[in-house]
Design a protein around this motif. Structure first.
Motif, PDB file in Angstrom:
ATOM      1  N   HIS A 211       0.965  -1.415   0.630  1.00 45.36           N
ATOM      2  CA  HIS A 211       0.135   0.215  -0.489  1.00 45.36           C
ATOM      3  C   HIS A 211       1.158   1.074   0.260  1.00 45.36           C
ATOM      4  N   ASN A 212       1.809   1.478   0.962  1.00 48.35           N
ATOM      5  CA  ASN A 212       2.822   2.605   1.060  1.00 48.35           C
ATOM      6  C   ASN A 212       3.306   2.156  -1.231  1.00 48.35           C
ATOM      7  N   TYR A 213       3.718   1.725  -1.159  1.00 44.40           N
ATOM      8  CA  TYR A 213       4.469   1.895  -2.450  1.00 44.40           C
ATOM      9  C   TYR A 213       2.835   2.467  -3.539  1.00 44.40           C
ATOM     10  N   THR A 214       2.109   1.798  -3.643  1.00 48.51           N
ATOM     11  CA  THR A 214       1.333   2.101  -4.314  1.00 48.51           C
ATOM     12  C   THR A 214       0.727   3.618  -4.213  1.00 48.51           C
ATOM     13  N   GLN A 215       1.049   4.410  -3.212  1.00 47.67           N
ATOM     14  CA  GLN A 215       0.965   5.675  -2.160  1.00 47.67           C
ATOM     15  C   GLN A 215       1.876   6.292  -3.328  1.00 47.67           C
ATOM     16  N   GLN A 216       3.593   6.042  -3.186  1.00 46.92           N
ATOM     17  CA  GLN A 216       4.321   6.331  -3.501  1.00 46.92           C
ATOM     18  C   GLN A 216       4.200   6.502  -5.771  1.00 46.92           C
ATOM     19  N   ILE A 217       3.753   5.589  -5.725  1.00 46.43           N
ATOM     20  CA  ILE A 217       3.817   5.785  -7.857  1.00 46.43           C
ATOM     21  C   ILE A 217       2.474   6.907  -7.562  1.00 46.43           C
ATOM     22  N   ARG A 218       1.266   6.435  -7.106  1.00 46.99           N
ATOM     23  CA  ARG A 218       0.669   8.122  -6.915  1.00 46.99           C
ATOM     24  C   ARG A 218       1.222   9.238  -7.211  1.00 46.99           C
ATOM     25  N   LYS A 219       2.147   9.101  -6.038  1.00 44.38           N
ATOM     26  CA  LYS A 219       2.845  10.642  -5.300  1.00 44.38           C
ATOM     27  C   LYS A 219       3.609  11.379  -7.482  1.00 44.38           C
ATOM     28  N   GLU A 220       4.534  10.362  -7.714  1.00 42.40           N
ATOM     29  CA  GLU A 220       4.981  10.058  -8.613  1.00 42.40           C
ATOM     30  C   GLU A 220       4.280  10.820 -10.166  1.00 42.40           C
ATOM     31  N   TYR A 221       2.572  10.510 -10.383  1.00 43.68           N
ATOM     32  CA  TYR A 221       1.719  10.753 -10.876  1.00 43.68           C
ATOM     33  C   TYR A 221       0.838  12.072 -10.544  1.00 43.68           C
ATOM     34  N   SER A 222       0.800  12.397 -10.308  1.00 45.48           N
ATOM     35  CA  SER A 222       0.295  13.337  -9.035  1.00 45.48           C
ATOM     36  C   SER A 222      -0.585  14.743  -9.900  1.00 45.48           C
ATOM     37  N   PHE A 223      -0.307  14.393 -10.767  1.00 39.67           N
ATOM     38  CA  PHE A 223      -0.102  15.799 -12.188  1.00 39.67           C
ATOM     39  C   PHE A 223      -1.270  15.403 -12.778  1.00 39.67           C
ATOM     40  N   TYR A 224      -1.783  14.012 -12.754  1.00 41.84           N
ATOM     41  CA  TYR A 224      -3.428  13.466 -13.179  1.00 41.84           C
ATOM     42  C   TYR A 224      -4.393  13.312 -11.832  1.00 41.84           C
ATOM     43  N   PRO A 225      -5.507  13.955 -12.347  1.00 37.05           N
ATOM     44  CA  PRO A 225      -6.325  13.835 -11.262  1.00 37.05           C
ATOM     45  C   PRO A 225      -7.243  12.628 -11.520  1.00 37.05           C
ATOM     46  N   ASP A 226      -7.752  12.121  -9.958  1.00 38.36           N
ATOM     47  CA  ASP A 226      -8.145  10.496  -9.902  1.00 38.36           C
ATOM     48  C   ASP A 226      -8.845  10.140 -11.157  1.00 38.36           C
ATOM     49  N   MET A 227     -10.132  11.124 -11.955  1.00 39.55           N
ATOM     50  CA  MET A 227     -10.770  10.313 -12.862  1.00 39.55           C
ATOM     51  C   MET A 227      -9.214   9.831 -13.773  1.00 39.55           C
ATOM     52  N   LEU A 228      -8.363  10.033 -14.234  1.00 40.19           N
ATOM     53  CA  LEU A 228      -7.443   9.721 -14.911  1.00 40.19           C
ATOM     54  C   LEU A 228      -6.916   8.586 -14.712  1.00 40.19           C
ATOM     55  N   TYR A 229      -6.125   9.397 -13.663  1.00 45.78           N
ATOM     56  CA  TYR A 229      -5.048   7.884 -13.217  1.00 45.78           C
ATOM     57  C   TYR A 229      -5.925   6.480 -12.248  1.00 45.78           C
ATOM     58  N   ARG A 230      -6.807   6.714 -12.143  1.00 43.16           N
ATOM     59  CA  ARG A 230      -7.473   5.501 -11.605  1.00 43.16           C
ATOM     60  C   ARG A 230      -7.564   4.571 -12.619  1.00 43.16           C
ATOM     61  N   PRO A 231      -8.629   5.139 -13.734  1.00 47.49           N
ATOM     62  CA  PRO A 231      -8.255   4.016 -15.200  1.00 47.49           C
ATOM     63  C   PRO A 231      -6.927   3.345 -15.292  1.00 47.49           C
ATOM     64  N   GLY A 232      -5.994   4.375 -15.385  1.00 48.64           N
ATOM     65  CA  GLY A 232      -4.978   4.485 -15.965  1.00 48.64           C
ATOM     66  C   GLY A 232      -3.869   2.754 -15.234  1.00 48.64           C
ATOM     67  N   ARG A 233      -4.213   3.439 -13.748  1.00 51.83           N
ATOM     68  CA  ARG A 233      -3.295   2.461 -13.051  1.00 51.83           C
ATOM     69  C   ARG A 233      -3.954   1.253 -13.077  1.00 51.83           C
ATOM     70  N   ALA A 234      -5.175   1.484 -13.531  1.00 53.98           N
ATOM     71  CA  ALA A 234      -6.139  -0.454 -13.427  1.00 53.98           C
ATOM     72  C   ALA A 234      -5.598  -1.074 -14.401  1.00 53.98           C
ATOM     73  N   LYS A 235      -5.045   0.240 -15.779  1.00 55.37           N
ATOM     74  CA  LYS A 235      -4.835  -1.168 -16.598  1.00 55.37           C
ATOM     75  C   LYS A 235      -3.811  -1.904 -16.735  1.00 55.37           C
ATOM     76  N   VAL A 236      -2.373  -1.479 -16.029  1.00 56.27           N
ATOM     77  CA  VAL A 236      -1.632  -1.403 -15.590  1.00 56.27           C
ATOM     78  C   VAL A 236      -1.583  -2.876 -14.173  1.00 56.27           C
ATOM     79  N   LEU A 237      -2.311  -2.684 -13.686  1.00 58.04           N
ATOM     80  CA  LEU A 237      -2.772  -4.055 -12.663  1.00 58.04           C
ATOM     81  C   LEU A 237      -3.261  -5.204 -13.382  1.00 58.04           C
ATOM     82  N   LYS A 238      -4.416  -5.046 -14.577  1.00 55.19           N
ATOM     83  CA  LYS A 238      -4.972  -5.669 -15.313  1.00 55.19           C
ATOM     84  C   LYS A 238      -3.600  -6.578 -16.213  1.00 55.19           C
TER      85      LYS A 238
END
Length: 201
Positions: A140-167
Motif C-alpha cells: 500500500h505504501n508503494y501504491t501511495q508513492q506511485i500515486r505521488k509520482e503521477y500527482s499531476f493526473y486527477p483521479d479520473m485519469l489516474y485510476r483507469p490508467g493504474r487499473a490498466k497496469v494492474l490488469k
C-alpha cells in the motif's frame, strides 16, 4: 557496491565519482517517490541474496543501477533512454562491448516484463517487481508513492490508467518469471494487485 564494481574496469577515480554523482542526482530527484535509491537498494539486496542464481553478476548489477536512471512519469520511453545512457556510461568505463549489450537488453526488458529466454533477465524482472508480493502495508505504501509520482493526473485519469497496469500483470500467466519468486511471491502479488484494483473502482 558501485565503487567496488567499477574499479574492476577503470582506475579513473574522477570518472567513477562523476558517474556516481550522476546516478545520485537522478535517483534523489524530488519527484522520485518510488523510483529512487530505496528501490535500487532493495534490488541490490535481492541480487546479493540470490547471487547463486546469477550467471553474469556484473551485467545484472549494472542493469539494476541504470534501469531507472531516466524516469519521467510523463514519458513512455524511460527504459529506452535509461538503456542508451547505460551503454554510453559503460563504454566510458571500459566495460566489454558484448556485456554492455546484455545490460542494454536487460534494461529494455523492464519495460514490458515479459518472460525471457535468459535467466539473468528473468531475475532482474523479478527483483524489480518484488514489491508486488510484499505484505499489504508495504504494498500500500508503494501504491501511495506511485500515486505521488503521477500527482499531476486527477483521479479520473489516474485510476483507469493504474487499473490498466494492474490488469496487465494479472492477465499474465505468471507475474514472476523465475520459479523461486513464483513460489515465494506469486499468490501474494495477485492478492495485492486484486485488492488495489478493487479499491480503484
Amino acid at each position: 557496491m558501485w565503487e567496488k564494481l567499477v574499479l574492476k574496469y577503470t582506475s579513473d577515480l574522477f570518472l567513477i565519482e562523476e558517474l556516481w554523482l550522476e546516478l545520485k542526482e537522478s535517483y534523489t530527484s524530488v519527484d522520485r517517490y518510488y523510483h529512487n535509491f530505496e528501490h535500487i537498494n532493495l534490488m541490490l539486496e535481492l541480487a546479493e541474496k540470490y547471487s547463486q542464481l546469477i550467471s553474469q553478476q556484473h551485467q545484472l548489477i549494472f542493469a539494476i543501477f541504470y534501469h531507472d536512471v531516466i524516469y519521467k512519469a510523463t514519458r513512455s520511453d524511460n527504459e529506452e533512454k535509461s538503456a542508451a545512457l547505460a551503454v554510453k556510461r559503460l563504454r566510458e568505463l571500459g566495460f566489454p562491448e558484448e556485456a554492455t549489450a546484455e545490460v542494454h537488453e536487460m534494461i529494455l526488458a523492464t519495460k514490458k516484463h515479459l518472460q525471457s529466454n535468459k535467466s539473468d533477465t528473468n531475475l532482474i524482472l523479478d527483483f524489480d517487481l518484488a514489491i508486488l508480493g510484499s505484505d499489504w502495508e508495504s504494498y500500500h505504501n508503494y501504491t501511495q508513492q506511485i500515486r505521488k509520482e503521477y500527482s499531476f493526473y486527477p483521479d479520473m485519469l489516474y485510476r483507469p490508467g493504474r487499473a490498466k497496469v494492474l490488469k496487465h500483470f494479472l492477465q499474465q500467466p505468471c507475474i514472476y518469471k523465475t520459479a523461486v519468486f513464483r513460489d515465494a511471491l506469486e499468490l501474494k502479488a495477485r492478492e495485492n494487485l486484486t485488492k488495489e484494483l478493487n479499491l480503484l473502482r
